[in-house]
Write a protein that holds these residues in place. Structure first.
Motif: not given
Lengths: 304, 444
Positions: A214-231
């Motif tokens: 389906l052209p145009g997908t994915p409409h949203e690519t979310l990167l999940v990050l752990d808040a404890t991660t540093g630089s």
């Protein structure tokens, strides 16, 4: 508990500790000599907001101290951080025609599967029909984990075999979403370190295959990050963004003492908006992100 | 893994090397940059501050200012301090005491995977491990550890509908005794260090099973939080060591320094990959070497020694000398190189190789060359001159490549052979002229 209270409660423990530290520095040396500035710098760095933003805050503090002799470090920090985080964009992109496809990516243990479930819960609550795709075919029991969540949320889960091709599964899941006329398809993926070339290629393939179906997908690519991660979160964001064109961030585990300050550094360099934050282990603990609130919660003056 | 930090320190010391003599001010300048580098690498700011103080004291002493190569001296001091901070020069001796092991940590730090890896390592070291599923919260956590148990052939104890971990613990101990399992690994649920109720649950489990080892599992990418996490868990439980996970990423790993510094507990294991074999002992000295851009040369040499057969190398040397090197040798050589693991990892161990070009392309190339050689008969590999057009077509088909690629590969081989021949000649010539002592060979 209002959203802001909940957010504040999550950030409270260290925000007060940090705020106390800053207050102590400023009270002891209101004219902010070199030593005090050094200490202030260290305290700011302890929020993981990065050297760049820390430098900007310090510079502004210095300038203000020179001009007026009296500085409100908290106000400067809050303003700078809110500015760098940009405007709130906590809505998901929506496809003009259903289904809207959302891909969740991230390193191992960031909280992708849990976030997928919470997001499904949120969307369902808004009256949408949601289909889940268990594309983590690598980690032991990842499929069972999503199926259990699916059962709790009341969403159907499209799953395959362990070790099967995740891109093929994503392709099939999109077909299923089209057939069922689902409003949303949430694709949970296996955790992968951004340095693993072959695994990143697999991710790219998933992207490609979805586009083919389906052209145009994915409409949203979310990167999940752990808040404890540093630089390192900045490296993660950089690599995933370069490969997939990330459209937004989800910061998880913000209910601990970690401040998730690294999103400021990410926003500064990559201009990626934070869309949601995870504040706990309950299904309704996924909250829209508000830059002003985040900045305020990070740098609120301790109540005397 | 500490690449960016080594880059930083390298540039710091490049400047330092430029000075003839060290003054107080340039020591201070250099150390200031070291501090920024440490902070950027997620070393806790207080730990970094202490580190700089200690290093400054030493650097400003007589030993540096009077020494012949002050830059080298400073590198040594920084290096020694880093080693100190991470646990001393001794590699962390890994012991596998019988009894109970408790694995604790935040969500998603890699407890369950590390438990599985640890159980495998325990079995390898003659223990009879039992895995116990104490994660009663996360959906499918029990399925995960059961799958791992099956993969490594270690029994798993779980009570599906039980939410009370002490009950699980008690029954697990009885089960272990009945089954003759001498080492029990308790995998617990991820929890926040500030979640008092859940931490108390761990305390109760600890008091019940009286573990020999309590390992805090921590992600190597952890930021400034590392200190809080380590302090809280240590205070509540009295941890005996730390497992640092996801070290195969590019996290600078400042967390390792911080956690060691605030708890005084050693980092015992390092998780270095997704496979269940990928758990290693932690070497503070190697780690410090990497930080300073000295590379992990010791590790590389060890790896090479493991993979390369000295006799085989000797034989090759002779073959090069009498120019009878053929494709058979070439193939053997390549397969040995492959045993060392991905090129990318290998080069990362070399000094000054922090920022690496992407080598996955050359790795794919190597695979194709190998396929071409494997599609030849042994006869053809021994006598490459046999390869006429029809043989080449067959080989291209067999290896899924093209005739052009086969030709290229042969051309490269011939070039290499000629180069070696020339080098051999040169060596002889130089030896005659006395530039090289007779009998000395070019490095392999």
């Amino acid at each position: 508990m209002s959203l802001f209270q909940k957010f504040r409660a999550g950030l409270k423990k260290t925000s007060t500790k940090l705020a106390g530290e800053i207050k102590r520095i400023v009270t002891r040396a209101p004219r902010l000599d070199a030593d005090a500035l050094d200490e202030l710098e260290a305290a700011l760095i302890a929020t993981d907001i990065g050297i760049g933003t820390t430098g900007a805050i310090i510079d502004q503090t210095k300038a203000a101290a020179k001009k007026t002799g009296q500085v409100d470090v908290f106000a400067i920090a809050r303003a700078e951080i809110a500015r760098e985080l940009g405007v709130a964009t906590h809505h998901l992109n929506k496809a003009p025609q259903a289904p809207t496809v959302v891909l969740l990516a991230g390193v191992n243990g960031a909280g992708k599967t849990t976030t997928t479930a919470k997001l499904a819960h949120l969307l369902k609550g808004q009256g949408n029909s949601v289909l889940l795709a268990a594309c983590d075919t690598f980690r032991a029991a990842a499929i069972e984990q999503l199926k259990i969540w699916g059962g709790r949320v009341g969403c159907e889960v499209i799953a395959g075999e362990y070790g099967s091709d995740s891109a093929a599964l994503a392709f099939d899941a999109l077909g299923a979403a089209l057939a069922r006329k689902s409003d949303y398809l949430l694709v949970d993926t296996a955790g992968r370190l951004h340095t693993k070339q072959n695994l990143m290629e697999e991710m790219k393939k998933m992207h490609r295959v979805l586009q083919k179906r389906l052209p145009g997908t994915p409409h949203e690519t979310l990167l999940v990050l752990d808040a404890t991660t540093g630089s390192n979160a900045l490296n993660q964001a950089r690599e995933f963004h370069q490969l997939l064109g990330v459209t937004g961030l989800v910061v998880t585990k913000l209910d601990g003492t970690a401040k998730g300050g690294i999103v400021v550094a990410i926003a500064r360099e990559l201009k990626l908006p934070v869309k949601f934050i995870g504040l706990g282990e309950q299904l309704d603990d996924l909250q829209p992100f508000d830059p002003q609130q985040f900045a305020a919660a990070l740098f609120s003056e301790p109540v005397a | 893994m500490f690449d960016s930090l080594s880059d930083k320190l390298q540039s710091v010391f490049k400047n330092l090397r430029g000075y003839g003599k060290l003054s107080e001010s340039n020591v201070a300048d250099a150390l200031r940059e070291v501090r920024v580098a440490l902070l950027e690498a997620d070393v806790n700011y207080k730990v970094a501050k202490d580190f700089i103080e200690r290093t400054k004291q030493k650097a400003l002493g007589q030993e540096v200012l009077a020494s012949v190569q002050p830059g080298q001296q400073i590198i040594k001091i920084v290096h020694d301090e880093l080693v100190n901070l991470m646990g001393g020069t001794e590699p962390v001796s890994v012991q596998f005491p019988q009894g109970n092991w408790l694995m604790v940590g935040l969500h998603g730090c890699g407890k369950t995977t590390s438990s599985g890896k640890l159980a495998k390592l325990l079995a390898k070291n003659g223990r009879k491990p039992l895995l116990v599923a104490c994660d009663v919260y996360r959906p499918a956590a029990i399925d995960q550890i059961e799958t791992l148990g099956k993969q490594i052939q270690v029994p798993v104890f779980a009570l599906r509908d039980e939410k009370d971990v002490t009950k699980i613990g008690r029954q697990a101990l009885a089960f272990a005794q009945a089954q003759g399992r001498d080492t029990v690994v308790f995998d617990t649920a991820g929890r926040l260090h500030i979640d008092e109720d859940l931490v108390q649950e761990l305390v109760r489990l600890r008091d019940l099973v009286k573990p020999q080892e309590i390992l805090l599992v921590a992600d190597s990418a952890t930021g400034q939080e590392a200190v809080n996490i380590a302090e809280h868990f240590d205070k509540a439980l009295g941890i005996t060591g730390i497992v640092l996970t996801k070290l195969d990423g590019d996290a600078r790993g400042g967390a390792a320094l911080s956690m060691r510094a605030v708890t005084g507990k050693p980092i015992k294991f390092a998780g270095v990959g997704e496979k269940l074999d990928d758990l290693e002992a932690f070497f503070p000295e190697r780690m410090a070497g990497r930080i300073l851009g000295m590379g992990d040369v010791v590790g590389l040499v060890e790896k090479a020694q493991e993979a390369f057969d000295a006799k085989e190398a000797e034989r090759l040397q002779d073959k090069i000398a009498d120019q009878s090197l053929n494709l058979e040798d070439f193939l053997a050589q390549m397969q040995q190189l492959k045993k060392l693991g991905p090129l990318q990892n290998l080069l990362g161990m070399l000094p000054g190789m922090g920022k690496m070009p992407d080598l996955s392309g050359s790795e794919a190339q190597m695979k194709r060359i190998e396929a071409i050689m494997q599609s030849m008969t042994r006869e053809e590999r021994r006598k490459p001159e046999l390869l006429n057009a029809s043989r080449r077509t067959r080989i291209a088909k067999g290896s899924g490549t093209s005739v052009a690629e086969v030709n290229d590969m042969l051309k490269q081989f011939n070039q290499m052979k000629r180069m070696m021949k020339d080098m051999g000649k040169m060596q002889k010539k130089m030896a005659r002229k006395g530039a090289l002592p007779p009998g000395m060979r070019l490095p392999r």
